[in-house]
Design an enzyme around this catalytic site. Structure first.
Site, PDB file in Angstrom:
ATOM      1  N   THR A 105      -1.323  -3.338   8.491  1.00 34.76           N
ATOM      2  CA  THR A 105      -2.219  -2.306   9.025  1.00 34.76           C
ATOM      3  C   THR A 105      -2.093  -1.097   8.115  1.00 34.76           C
ATOM      4  O   THR A 105      -1.020  -0.496   8.020  1.00 34.76           O
ATOM      5  CB  THR A 105      -1.844  -1.915  10.464  1.00 34.76           C
ATOM      6  OG1 THR A 105      -1.829  -3.099  11.266  1.00 34.76           O
ATOM      7  CG2 THR A 105      -2.860  -0.934  11.027  1.00 34.76           C
ATOM      8  N   LYS A 180      -9.236  -2.464  12.949  1.00 35.83           N
ATOM      9  CA  LYS A 180      -7.846  -2.426  13.440  1.00 35.83           C
ATOM     10  C   LYS A 180      -7.477  -1.035  13.973  1.00 35.83           C
ATOM     11  O   LYS A 180      -6.755  -0.900  14.966  1.00 35.83           O
ATOM     12  CB  LYS A 180      -6.896  -2.847  12.314  1.00 35.83           C
ATOM     13  CG  LYS A 180      -5.429  -2.682  12.618  1.00 35.83           C
ATOM     14  CD  LYS A 180      -4.890  -3.653  13.670  1.00 35.83           C
ATOM     15  CE  LYS A 180      -3.427  -3.350  13.973  1.00 35.83           C
ATOM     16  NZ  LYS A 180      -2.850  -4.243  14.955  1.00 35.83           N
ATOM     17  N   LYS A 248       2.292   5.478  12.406  1.00 34.27           N
ATOM     18  CA  LYS A 248       1.571   5.362  11.123  1.00 34.27           C
ATOM     19  C   LYS A 248       0.094   5.058  11.379  1.00 34.27           C
ATOM     20  O   LYS A 248      -0.803   5.693  10.819  1.00 34.27           O
ATOM     21  CB  LYS A 248       2.258   4.263  10.303  1.00 34.27           C
ATOM     22  CG  LYS A 248       1.543   3.759   9.081  1.00 34.27           C
ATOM     23  CD  LYS A 248       0.898   2.387   9.267  1.00 34.27           C
ATOM     24  CE  LYS A 248       1.778   1.258   9.716  1.00 34.27           C
ATOM     25  NZ  LYS A 248       1.104  -0.007   9.913  1.00 34.27           N
TER      26      LYS A 248
HETATM   27  P1  NAP Z   1       8.488  -5.304   9.566  1.00 25.88           P
HETATM   28  O1  NAP Z   1       9.301  -6.178  10.430  1.00 25.88           O
HETATM   29  O2  NAP Z   1       9.067  -4.015   9.085  1.00 25.88           O
HETATM   30  O3  NAP Z   1       8.021  -6.191   8.301  1.00 25.88           O
HETATM   31  C1  NAP Z   1       7.562  -5.667   7.090  1.00 25.88           C
HETATM   32  C2  NAP Z   1       8.326  -6.364   5.998  1.00 25.88           C
HETATM   33  O4  NAP Z   1       7.782  -5.958   4.750  1.00 25.88           O
HETATM   34  C3  NAP Z   1       9.816  -5.983   6.013  1.00 25.88           C
HETATM   35  O5  NAP Z   1      10.603  -7.153   5.988  1.00 25.88           O
HETATM   36  C4  NAP Z   1       9.979  -5.157   4.746  1.00 25.88           C
HETATM   37  O6  NAP Z   1      11.179  -5.318   4.062  1.00 25.88           O
HETATM   38  C5  NAP Z   1       8.864  -5.675   3.876  1.00 25.88           C
HETATM   39  N1  NAP Z   1       8.429  -4.628   2.957  1.00 25.88           N
HETATM   40  C6  NAP Z   1       8.069  -3.371   3.251  1.00 25.88           C
HETATM   41  N2  NAP Z   1       7.758  -2.721   2.134  1.00 25.88           N
HETATM   42  C7  NAP Z   1       7.938  -3.579   1.129  1.00 25.88           C
HETATM   43  C8  NAP Z   1       7.790  -3.467  -0.264  1.00 25.88           C
HETATM   44  N3  NAP Z   1       7.386  -2.311  -0.820  1.00 25.88           N
HETATM   45  N4  NAP Z   1       8.058  -4.551  -1.014  1.00 25.88           N
HETATM   46  C9  NAP Z   1       8.468  -5.696  -0.428  1.00 25.88           C
HETATM   47  N5  NAP Z   1       8.645  -5.872   0.874  1.00 25.88           N
HETATM   48  C10 NAP Z   1       8.371  -4.802   1.639  1.00 25.88           C
HETATM   49  O7  NAP Z   1       7.104  -4.944  10.271  1.00 25.88           O
HETATM   50  P2  NAP Z   1       6.129  -5.901  11.105  1.00 25.88           P
HETATM   51  O8  NAP Z   1       6.289  -5.608  12.546  1.00 25.88           O
HETATM   52  O9  NAP Z   1       6.205  -7.301  10.601  1.00 25.88           O
HETATM   53  O10 NAP Z   1       4.724  -5.240  10.698  1.00 25.88           O
HETATM   54  C11 NAP Z   1       4.151  -5.440   9.423  1.00 25.88           C
HETATM   55  C12 NAP Z   1       2.768  -4.767   9.415  1.00 25.88           C
HETATM   56  O11 NAP Z   1       1.948  -5.383  10.411  1.00 25.88           O
HETATM   57  C13 NAP Z   1       2.794  -3.275   9.731  1.00 25.88           C
HETATM   58  O12 NAP Z   1       1.812  -2.610   8.987  1.00 25.88           O
HETATM   59  C14 NAP Z   1       2.465  -3.244  11.210  1.00 25.88           C
HETATM   60  O13 NAP Z   1       1.851  -2.013  11.573  1.00 25.88           O
HETATM   61  C15 NAP Z   1       1.508  -4.418  11.326  1.00 25.88           C
HETATM   62  N6  NAP Z   1       1.446  -5.081  12.638  1.00 25.88           N
HETATM   63  C16 NAP Z   1       2.581  -5.319  13.353  1.00 25.88           C
HETATM   64  C17 NAP Z   1       2.493  -5.956  14.580  1.00 25.88           C
HETATM   65  C18 NAP Z   1       3.714  -6.230  15.437  1.00 25.88           C
HETATM   66  O14 NAP Z   1       3.549  -6.484  16.644  1.00 25.88           O
HETATM   67  N7  NAP Z   1       4.924  -6.228  14.895  1.00 25.88           N
HETATM   68  C19 NAP Z   1       1.246  -6.357  15.071  1.00 25.88           C
HETATM   69  C20 NAP Z   1       0.121  -6.140  14.299  1.00 25.88           C
HETATM   70  C21 NAP Z   1       0.239  -5.498  13.074  1.00 25.88           C
HETATM   71  P3  NAP Z   1      12.596  -4.918   4.699  1.00 25.88           P
HETATM   72  O15 NAP Z   1      13.011  -6.180   5.381  1.00 25.88           O
HETATM   73  O16 NAP Z   1      13.455  -4.538   3.554  1.00 25.88           O
HETATM   74  O17 NAP Z   1      12.341  -3.781   5.648  1.00 25.88           O
END
Ligand code: NAP
Length: 304
Positions: A105, A180, A248
């Site tokens: 997102t 979104k 965010k």
């Molecule tokens: P998350 O658990 O923090 O996963 C993001 C992953 O991306 C983390 O493992 C992180 O690494 C990695 N990452 C971040 N920056 C990076 C970079 N520069 N290079 C390489 N890897 C990188 O978050 P999430 O909940 O999966 O959400 C991911 C996205 O989807 C977000 O934008 C969120 O708003 C969106 N989203 C989430 C949900 C939900 O329910 N969780 C639902 C819809 C949309 P690290 O392991 O080192 O932190």
């Protein structure tokens, strides 16, 4: 569907489940994540690890990104940081004709920039953020909202169908992110709605868990009331969806609303409440932690 080389960058809460479905469908999966340990379960199932986002791109026909913030998306696609030097981003390293899909997102304006840069390298880029939470990712039941070139969307539609139950093309680059953001406005205001409903019931002497079960089946029903309220009532604030990611999204939504000169007071209220949650140090908790603001307190104390 032919077997494709699919790159997946960002194997966190959402990405690890989504990437797992692609692997299970028989595609060859190339992965990178900032913290390698979070990709280990996928590597054990047969995914190939690469040491940098550009290396994933160089090995893949389709590259999917599911990182955290717009700044993360920018780093992965354009490089120019210590972690991803200039010339080493996904756009520079991708194979000719590859389709890049950002499912993070993120900002619609950034999606437009990525799509424009991709064209100059004979690539196609789609923005395809998702809704449905960690549960939707685990069950391959996400709602996917895509923007970008229609032909590229048609090409990767079968891949998106492996993680989503609903996959819709909404328009040019940025349209998926704009959809979104609309989703997030509804989600955030809806969170305030069910937290207040349960606080109101509790203050009136009712068992909020019983009330949750009853009203989830009526006109007040929502995904959050069904899936997140029971976690909140059980004191389970593990993410799910982290407060920092919702904040965010709300900041991007607020900027887009300001640019189009519309006033969204409900969004402003929800953002201020989640900001208070963040000030309590709950940024990495699941968004259901908002209920903690209400439990055992009152609105006057929440919003002085
Ligand atoms: P998350 O658990 O923090 O996963 C993001 C992953 O991306 C983390 O493992 C992180 O690494 C990695 N990452 C971040 N920056 C990076 C970079 N520069 N290079 C390489 N890897 C990188 O978050 P999430 O909940 O999966 O959400 C991911 C996205 O989807 C977000 O934008 C969120 O708003 C969106 N989203 C989430 C949900 C939900 O329910 N969780 C639902 C819809 C949309 P690290 O392991 O080192 O932190």
């Amino acid at each position: 569907m032919p077997v494709l080389r699919v790159g997946f960058i960002g194997t966190g809460i959402m990405g690890r489940s989504m990437a797992g479905h692609l692997l299970a469908a028989g595609h060859s999966l190339h992965v990178f994540n900032r913290t390698q340990a979070k990709a280990e379960p996928l590597i054990e199932q047969g995914a190939l690890w690469h040491d940098a986002p550009g290396d994933v791109a160089a090995a893949s026909d389709v590259v999917i990104t599911m990182v955290g913030l717009p700044t993360d998306v920018e780093e992965v696609y354009f490089g120019g940081t210590a972690a991803v030097p200039t010339g080493q981003g996904v756009i520079d390293r991708a194979r000719d004709g590859a389709v890049l899909i950002d499912m993070t997102t993120s900002s619609p304006m950034l999606a437009e920039r990525i799509a424009a840069a991709a064209i100059t390298r004979r690539l196609a880029a789609l923005d395809a953020p998702v809704s449905g939470g960690d549960v939707g990712a685990r069950n391959a039941a996400l709602v996917i909202m895509a923007g970008g070139a229609r032909e590229a969307f048609a090409h990767v539609r079968p891949i998106l169908g492996l993680v989503g139950k609903s996959v819709t093309h909404l328009g040019p680059a940025g349209a998926g992110q704009r959809c979104k953001l609309a989703n997030q406005v509804a989600v955030a205001i809806g969170m305030v709605a069910w937290c207040e409903a349960l606080a109101h019931a509790k203050a009136g002497g009712l068992d909020p868990a019983a009330v949750q079960q009853v009203i989830a089946g009526g006109a007040a029903g929502s995904w959050g009331l069904s899936n997140l309220a029971p976690r909140a009532l059980a004191g389970d604030f593990a993410p799910g969806f982290m407060v920092k990611h919702l904040l965010k999204d709300l900041a991007i939504a607020r900027e887009c609303a300001a640019a189009t000169k519309i006033d969204l007071p409900g969004l402003a209220t929800a953002e201020s409440l989640f900001t208070i949650a963040a000030e309590h140090g709950w940024t990495d908790e699941g968004t259901q932690v908002l209920y903690r603001l209400y439990a055992g307190t009152d609105l006057e104390r929440i919003m002085p």
